[in-house]
Enzyme design. Sequence first.
Site, mmCIF file in Angstrom:
data_model
loop_
_atom_site.group_PDB
_atom_site.id
_atom_site.type_symbol
_atom_site.label_atom_id
_atom_site.label_comp_id
_atom_site.label_asym_id
_atom_site.label_seq_id
_atom_site.Cartn_x
_atom_site.Cartn_y
_atom_site.Cartn_z
ATOM 1 N N HIS A 343 0.882 -1.156 -0.107
ATOM 2 C CA HIS A 343 0.265 0.016 0.035
ATOM 3 C C HIS A 343 0.802 1.243 0.208
ATOM 4 O O HIS A 343 1.791 1.161 1.033
ATOM 5 C CB HIS A 343 -1.167 0.224 1.706
ATOM 6 C CG HIS A 343 -1.601 0.973 0.430
ATOM 7 N ND1 HIS A 343 -3.199 0.691 0.226
ATOM 8 C CD2 HIS A 343 -2.037 2.137 1.624
ATOM 9 C CE1 HIS A 343 -3.610 2.372 0.230
ATOM 10 N NE2 HIS A 343 -3.225 3.089 0.789
ATOM 11 N N ALA A 344 0.846 2.396 -1.002
ATOM 12 C CA ALA A 344 1.758 3.387 -1.025
ATOM 13 C C ALA A 344 1.554 4.195 -0.177
ATOM 14 O O ALA A 344 0.154 4.550 0.694
ATOM 15 C CB ALA A 344 0.789 3.633 -2.337
ATOM 16 N N HIS A 373 0.215 11.872 -5.243
ATOM 17 C CA HIS A 373 -0.276 12.165 -3.945
ATOM 18 C C HIS A 373 0.348 11.926 -3.202
ATOM 19 O O HIS A 373 0.988 12.603 -2.467
ATOM 20 C CB HIS A 373 -1.746 11.306 -3.928
ATOM 21 C CG HIS A 373 -2.043 11.055 -2.022
ATOM 22 N ND1 HIS A 373 -3.164 11.909 -2.114
ATOM 23 C CD2 HIS A 373 -1.358 10.165 -1.643
ATOM 24 C CE1 HIS A 373 -3.065 11.122 -0.695
ATOM 25 N NE2 HIS A 373 -2.518 10.131 -0.578
ATOM 26 N N GLU A 374 1.073 10.807 -3.250
ATOM 27 C CA GLU A 374 1.787 10.601 -2.643
ATOM 28 C C GLU A 374 3.679 11.721 -2.289
ATOM 29 O O GLU A 374 4.056 11.912 -1.291
ATOM 30 C CB GLU A 374 3.476 9.230 -3.300
ATOM 31 C CG GLU A 374 2.058 7.854 -2.693
ATOM 32 C CD GLU A 374 1.416 7.413 -1.161
ATOM 33 O OE1 GLU A 374 2.062 8.162 -0.123
ATOM 34 O OE2 GLU A 374 0.577 7.330 -1.450
ATOM 35 N N HIS A 377 2.890 14.438 -0.361
ATOM 36 C CA HIS A 377 2.785 14.096 1.283
ATOM 37 C C HIS A 377 4.782 14.518 1.814
ATOM 38 O O HIS A 377 5.673 14.746 2.377
ATOM 39 C CB HIS A 377 3.380 12.984 2.157
ATOM 40 C CG HIS A 377 1.107 12.424 1.988
ATOM 41 N ND1 HIS A 377 0.816 13.197 2.518
ATOM 42 C CD2 HIS A 377 0.624 11.505 1.314
ATOM 43 C CE1 HIS A 377 -0.598 12.444 2.614
ATOM 44 N NE2 HIS A 377 -0.437 10.895 1.864
ATOM 45 N N GLU A 401 -3.093 15.500 2.984
ATOM 46 C CA GLU A 401 -3.660 13.895 1.661
ATOM 47 C C GLU A 401 -4.135 14.974 0.857
ATOM 48 O O GLU A 401 -4.375 14.529 -0.123
ATOM 49 C CB GLU A 401 -4.952 12.900 2.518
ATOM 50 C CG GLU A 401 -4.327 12.641 4.303
ATOM 51 C CD GLU A 401 -3.464 11.470 3.484
ATOM 52 O OE1 GLU A 401 -3.800 10.972 2.645
ATOM 53 O OE2 GLU A 401 -3.172 10.478 4.532
ATOM 54 N N HIS A 502 -6.069 0.379 5.841
ATOM 55 C CA HIS A 502 -6.185 1.492 6.744
ATOM 56 C C HIS A 502 -7.117 0.494 7.898
ATOM 57 O O HIS A 502 -6.705 1.303 9.184
ATOM 58 C CB HIS A 502 -7.452 3.005 6.023
ATOM 59 C CG HIS A 502 -6.058 3.211 5.069
ATOM 60 N ND1 HIS A 502 -5.972 2.828 3.869
ATOM 61 C CD2 HIS A 502 -5.532 4.674 5.363
ATOM 62 C CE1 HIS A 502 -5.781 3.772 3.209
ATOM 63 N NE2 HIS A 502 -5.320 4.565 3.673
ATOM 64 N N TYR A 512 -9.247 11.514 3.994
ATOM 65 C CA TYR A 512 -9.371 11.073 2.993
ATOM 66 C C TYR A 512 -10.813 11.878 2.534
ATOM 67 O O TYR A 512 -10.709 12.675 1.418
ATOM 68 C CB TYR A 512 -9.300 10.071 2.804
ATOM 69 C CG TYR A 512 -7.991 9.539 2.666
ATOM 70 C CD1 TYR A 512 -6.565 9.473 2.286
ATOM 71 C CD2 TYR A 512 -7.838 8.509 3.607
ATOM 72 C CE1 TYR A 512 -5.636 8.967 2.971
ATOM 73 C CE2 TYR A 512 -6.796 7.740 4.384
ATOM 74 C CZ TYR A 512 -5.377 7.763 3.200
ATOM 75 O OH TYR A 512 -4.324 7.021 3.645
#
Length: 605
Positions: A343-344, A373-374, A377, A401, A502, A512
Amino acid sequence: MRHLLLSVTAVTLLAGSSVGAPAPPMSAPTPAEARAFVAKAEKDLAEVSVYANKAEWVYETDITSDTSDLTAKAGAEQTEMATRYAKQAARFDHVKVDDVTRRKLLLLKIGLVLPSPDRPGAAKEMGDIEARMGTLYATGAVTIDGKTLHLEDLEDELAKTRDPAKAKEIWEKWRRVSPPMKADYAKLTALANEGSRGIGFKDTGALWRAGYDMTPDQFAALSDKLWGQVEPFYTNLHCYVRTRLNAKYGDVVQPRTGPIRADLLGNMWAQEWGNIYDVVAPANSPGMGYDLTQQLVAHGYDAPKMVKTAENFYISLGFDPWPKTFWDRSLITRPRDREVQCHASAWDVDNKDDIRLKACIHVNADDFFTVHHELGHNLYQRAYAPQPFLFENGANDGFHEAIGDFAGLNALTPGYLKQLGLIDTVPGPDADIPYLLRQAMDGIAFLPFGLLVDKWRWEVFSGQVTPEHYNDAWWALVLQYQGMVPPGPRPADAFDPGAKNHIATSVPYARYFLARIYEYQFYRAACRQAGWKGPLNRCSVYGDKAVGAKFNKLLAMGQSKPWPEALEAFTGEKDIDASAIADYFAPLNAWLTVQNKGQQCGWKS
Ligand code: X8Z
Ligand code: ZN
């Protein structure tokens, strides 16, 4: 990036409301003692975080019984320390201290995801349970047509298949991974609740809801209010998609009225539906004009190129290239020789510049968005790195997020894809509705799921739902919010919530839901700053350094200030506001309303 610390914002609102104040001590502590306490806690927690992060990284990128033991032990030490400091922070509730110290005291109290009871061995027991559940999830594999597949391969199959029997098989088989987690989940819940009560919260759900600059009850009410604002859009989309599924599969597979069968949406949790865009694409229209997955493949994209492309987007806004260590240390494809947690996630291992990505990238449109998205972060982590440790976090977890989602929204525009050379021509205005529909299949479809995951956990933590009812309560929420049902009866031992990352790995999820709302606020503000005059969905701020500089103001604040201040620094707005997502999708919503004429929308009897 063990999710030890929840991001938090309120300095004053929470103190004394959800956090119980102890009896006044004989001699009240002094402000100087409060400052010294905070300094010591901050130093100790920063130190243990690096060690726990490294243990967790080694585990997630090479899952063995040894790495699992080591991360459970490191995590337990970190939890024990953080829980102790959370409890001790209450000693200073009535001491007059400067704003920074007051905020840090609050962050110490409400920063844990799963606090542990004081009893010796309790934190270790929690660490062991977390490692067991995480390992079951990460190593889960299923045999389909004689082939053993991991989750991301199953996701690919489910995205592609248009055979309802095959979809049902994939969907049901993946859910066999979670029944063995159920007893552990119940135990972990009880332990975390005991820990949460120890630091002054009525249960762990209340602790999670305390991180938003308002009381836990106010946050629950805010979530409901925001959902109320977007629900009509969702119901409209649900109605349209149900009609198209009915047309494709017939009444037996998907009735014209009532809920949608959850395995037909092209996603394991029906959280995003973009993978079945072909099923719902408007009839008699030229369509979007391209398929991003096909274009990525045709242009020879691989995992490194996907990541480089996302990095380049941020560089274009004026941000620094990612450090060399990022490229040396990240894991971006599934290794063949060992088990990993795919999971990323984006990591900030040393709270300085040792940022990393861990993902098992496939070349497709979903992962194109995910890499943006990542890296969002990572962008945030770097920007707030100069802050003191306790402020090194998002203004709230929804902000964390939303950063990369905002970038992704720009990066999916046809104008930008043309700049990248991924498509040859930018489709004309006829393509706007198809494009917005494709976007809504991910962005709007996600909203009820984004809300219900933690609605379920809030019910579980509060004791309203007991282990015998875990699964039924889950499906009651799925029906209520998503308007969906499973493809067939669920087995008696089913623990379907545990088949979502999650839940198995205890990462809060309301973040999210919030992010989907902030994302469009950021985007609308950025496009206004850039002077964009066309339809909002065509705006891309790629290359706009002025927007980047202003965005950096929000990022660099970390969680040093209440989140409305961070929001204001970039958007000029002080409150979370669903009007931006409504603006973005307004033309589509009007179109859907016309398409749905004569249909009995909704699913409640
Ligand atoms: O978990 C994630 C990211 C890592 S923070 C890949 N997301 C949620 C999910 O996969 O369920 C992004 C969208 C929602
Ligand atoms: Zn994320």
